[in-house]
Design a protein around this motif. Structure first.
Motif, PDB file in Angstrom:
ATOM      1  N   ILE A   1      -7.732  14.515 -10.446  1.00 37.01           N
ATOM      2  CA  ILE A   1      -9.111  14.992 -10.430  1.00 37.01           C
ATOM      3  C   ILE A   1      -9.324  16.079 -11.479  1.00 37.01           C
ATOM      4  N   VAL A   2      -8.414  17.038 -11.550  1.00 34.13           N
ATOM      5  CA  VAL A   2      -8.536  18.121 -12.528  1.00 34.13           C
ATOM      6  C   VAL A   2      -8.497  17.570 -13.946  1.00 34.13           C
ATOM      7  N   GLY A   3      -7.598  16.628 -14.201  1.00 31.41           N
ATOM      8  CA  GLY A   3      -7.534  16.021 -15.527  1.00 31.41           C
ATOM      9  C   GLY A   3      -8.829  15.303 -15.877  1.00 31.41           C
ATOM     10  N   ARG A   4      -9.398  14.619 -14.905  1.00 30.92           N
ATOM     11  CA  ARG A   4     -10.663  13.903 -15.132  1.00 30.92           C
ATOM     12  C   ARG A   4     -11.795  14.890 -15.424  1.00 30.92           C
ATOM     13  N   LEU A   5     -11.850  15.988 -14.662  1.00 28.63           N
ATOM     14  CA  LEU A   5     -12.894  16.987 -14.876  1.00 28.63           C
ATOM     15  C   LEU A   5     -12.735  17.674 -16.230  1.00 28.63           C
ATOM     16  N   ASN A   6     -11.494  17.947 -16.614  1.00 25.54           N
ATOM     17  CA  ASN A   6     -11.247  18.584 -17.912  1.00 25.54           C
ATOM     18  C   ASN A   6     -11.690  17.683 -19.064  1.00 25.54           C
ATOM     19  N   ARG A   7     -11.574  16.388 -18.860  1.00 21.58           N
ATOM     20  CA  ARG A   7     -12.008  15.445 -19.903  1.00 21.58           C
ATOM     21  C   ARG A   7     -13.498  15.133 -19.783  1.00 21.58           C
ATOM     22  N   ARG A   8     -14.129  15.710 -18.762  1.00 19.83           N
ATOM     23  CA  ARG A   8     -15.558  15.510 -18.497  1.00 19.83           C
ATOM     24  C   ARG A   8     -15.856  14.029 -18.255  1.00 19.83           C
ATOM     25  N   GLU A   9     -14.949  13.403 -17.517  1.00 10.67           N
ATOM     26  CA  GLU A   9     -15.121  11.989 -17.177  1.00 10.67           C
ATOM     27  C   GLU A   9     -15.605  11.865 -15.739  1.00 10.67           C
ATOM     28  N   VAL A  10     -16.233  10.736 -15.461  1.00 10.72           N
ATOM     29  CA  VAL A  10     -16.746  10.447 -14.124  1.00 10.72           C
ATOM     30  C   VAL A  10     -16.195   9.101 -13.674  1.00 10.72           C
ATOM     31  N   LEU A  11     -15.657   9.057 -12.437  1.00 13.09           N
ATOM     32  CA  LEU A  11     -15.162   7.807 -11.860  1.00 13.09           C
ATOM     33  C   LEU A  11     -16.215   7.234 -10.928  1.00 13.09           C
ATOM     34  N   GLU A  12     -16.678   6.039 -11.249  1.00 14.06           N
ATOM     35  CA  GLU A  12     -17.645   5.345 -10.404  1.00 14.06           C
ATOM     36  C   GLU A  12     -16.907   4.263  -9.623  1.00 14.06           C
ATOM     37  N   LEU A  13     -16.936   4.367  -8.297  1.00 14.61           N
ATOM     38  CA  LEU A  13     -16.210   3.426  -7.447  1.00 14.61           C
ATOM     39  C   LEU A  13     -17.188   2.768  -6.478  1.00 14.61           C
ATOM     40  N   THR A  14     -17.254   1.444  -6.532  1.00 15.36           N
ATOM     41  CA  THR A  14     -18.113   0.684  -5.630  1.00 15.36           C
ATOM     42  C   THR A  14     -17.257  -0.220  -4.764  1.00 15.36           C
ATOM     43  N   PHE A  15     -17.328  -0.024  -3.449  1.00 16.05           N
ATOM     44  CA  PHE A  15     -16.568  -0.859  -2.523  1.00 16.05           C
ATOM     45  C   PHE A  15     -17.317  -2.166  -2.281  1.00 16.05           C
ATOM     46  N   ILE A  16     -16.621  -3.277  -2.501  1.00 11.99           N
ATOM     47  CA  ILE A  16     -17.170  -4.587  -2.147  1.00 11.99           C
ATOM     48  C   ILE A  16     -16.781  -4.933  -0.714  1.00 11.99           C
ATOM     49  N   GLY A  17     -15.560  -4.588  -0.343  1.00 10.96           N
ATOM     50  CA  GLY A  17     -15.113  -4.827   1.025  1.00 10.96           C
ATOM     51  C   GLY A  17     -13.608  -4.775   1.130  1.00 10.96           C
ATOM     52  N   THR A  18     -13.115  -4.510   2.339  1.00  9.38           N
ATOM     53  CA  THR A  18     -11.681  -4.525   2.628  1.00  9.38           C
ATOM     54  C   THR A  18     -11.358  -5.814   3.358  1.00  9.38           C
ATOM     55  N   ASP A  19     -10.616  -6.690   2.692  1.00 12.24           N
ATOM     56  CA  ASP A  19     -10.311  -8.002   3.266  1.00 12.24           C
ATOM     57  C   ASP A  19      -9.200  -7.940   4.308  1.00 12.24           C
ATOM     58  N   GLU A  20      -8.313  -6.963   4.155  1.00 14.75           N
ATOM     59  CA  GLU A  20      -7.155  -6.930   5.055  1.00 14.75           C
ATOM     60  C   GLU A  20      -6.683  -5.506   5.255  1.00 14.75           C
ATOM     61  N   ALA A  21      -6.315  -5.211   6.478  1.00 16.77           N
ATOM     62  CA  ALA A  21      -5.651  -3.948   6.811  1.00 16.77           C
ATOM     63  C   ALA A  21      -4.698  -4.260   7.955  1.00 16.77           C
ATOM     64  N   LYS A  22      -3.414  -4.276   7.677  1.00 16.46           N
ATOM     65  CA  LYS A  22      -2.445  -4.640   8.713  1.00 16.46           C
ATOM     66  C   LYS A  22      -1.234  -3.726   8.655  1.00 16.46           C
ATOM     67  N   VAL A  23      -0.629  -3.523   9.800  1.00 13.61           N
ATOM     68  CA  VAL A  23       0.570  -2.703   9.902  1.00 13.61           C
ATOM     69  C   VAL A  23       1.779  -3.519   9.451  1.00 13.61           C
ATOM     70  N   VAL A  24       2.557  -2.954   8.539  1.00 14.04           N
ATOM     71  CA  VAL A  24       3.761  -3.630   8.070  1.00 14.04           C
ATOM     72  C   VAL A  24       5.032  -2.912   8.516  1.00 14.04           C
ATOM     73  N   ASP A  25       4.881  -1.691   9.027  1.00 15.96           N
ATOM     74  CA  ASP A  25       6.056  -0.980   9.544  1.00 15.96           C
ATOM     75  C   ASP A  25       5.578   0.207  10.378  1.00 15.96           C
ATOM     76  N   ALA A  26       6.403   0.609  11.310  1.00 16.69           N
ATOM     77  CA  ALA A  26       6.107   1.778  12.137  1.00 16.69           C
ATOM     78  C   ALA A  26       7.406   2.289  12.750  1.00 16.69           C
ATOM     79  N   PHE A  27       7.542   3.604  12.799  1.00 16.14           N
ATOM     80  CA  PHE A  27       8.760   4.171  13.378  1.00 16.14           C
ATOM     81  C   PHE A  27       8.518   5.634  13.719  1.00 16.14           C
ATOM     82  N   VAL A  28       9.420   6.189  14.508  1.00 15.02           N
ATOM     83  CA  VAL A  28       9.357   7.597  14.898  1.00 15.02           C
ATOM     84  C   VAL A  28      10.683   8.245  14.511  1.00 15.02           C
ATOM     85  N   ALA A  29      10.590   9.372  13.791  1.00 14.98           N
ATOM     86  CA  ALA A  29      11.799  10.086  13.371  1.00 14.98           C
ATOM     87  C   ALA A  29      11.474  11.561  13.212  1.00 14.98           C
ATOM     88  N   ASP A  30      12.373  12.403  13.707  1.00 16.79           N
ATOM     89  CA  ASP A  30      12.229  13.862  13.566  1.00 16.79           C
ATOM     90  C   ASP A  30      10.864  14.354  14.053  1.00 16.79           C
TER      91      ASP A  30
END
Length: 209
Positions: free
Chosen positions: A116-145
């Motif tokens: 973000i800081v690098g982008r602001l220093n270059r005076r650039e703007v990021l335009e992000l448009t979400f079309i949609g999230t096709d998938e969101a799935k758990v691929v791993d899970a664990f408990v430690a410490d």
């Protein structure tokens, strides 16, 4: 007294023997091909149904997490993970560091801040448009410490464009939808009564949709 062999009988016998040997050869070839096909089938591992694999992984994830939280709801977690995914990417695009501090861990925050800081220093703007999230799935899970971690794989479609101060396109294409595949790891403290999941690691790749 000598016996005379009938020539026709000899011809018939030869024909029968030739037919017999031909049949043996044919059966031998057929049996050999059958053995080869069976060997090929045995050598190829059975294909696993992706939905079955996903269900198995999800079940194992729930089992692991319910050891510290009997009320853990995987569906509710994934619903929240989808919202968090979009919120974090939008905050990154909008250079909203304050929002990111509430959603991500120190290492991820440091990486986002550098970008973000690098982008602001270059005076650039990021335009992000979400079309949609096709998938969101758990691929791993664990408990430690005393920390529970869940790894989520996202597949989404976005339009991402970086523009300079004079509105010139520096990166991306405003007319191109890009498929993004991200693997994010969320974590929370098992000793805390409030399940505050934060993003602690990211991996990603993108493809032209």
């Amino acid at each position: 007294m000598s016996e005379t062999t009938d020539p026709n009988s000899q011809i018939l016998l030869v024909a029968i023997l030739a037919l017999y040997w031909a049949m043996l050869a044919s059966w031998s070839q057929l049996f050999s091909r059958w053995n080869e096909e069976r060997a090929k089938r045995n050598a190829v591992p059975p294909q696993q149904d992706p939905s079955t694999e996903h269900a198995t992984c999800a079940d194992m994830s729930q089992d692991a997490l319910r050891k510290f939280d009997p009320d853990f709801d995987l569906a509710a977690f994934l619903s929240g993970a989808r919202r968090a995914y979009e919120a974090i990417l939008r905050a990154f695009a909008d250079s909203d560091i304050q929002s990111l501090r509430r959603l991500v861990g120190p290492e991820v925050l440091a990486a986002f801040e550098r970008e973000i800081v690098g982008r602001l220093n270059r005076r650039e703007v990021l335009e992000l448009t979400f079309i949609g999230t096709d998938e969101a799935k758990v691929v791993d899970a664990f408990v430690a410490d005393d920390t529970a971690q869940i790894v989520v794989r996202y597949v989404s479609d976005v339009v991402s464009v970086t523009r300079s101060a004079d509105n010139a396109v520096v990166a991306g294409d405003p007319r191109q939808i890009v498929e993004i595949i991200d693997t994010w790891t969320f974590a929370c403290q098992t000793q805390s009564r409030r399940r505050n999941w934060i993003l602690i690691a990211t991996e990603g790749e993108q493809h032209q949709a």
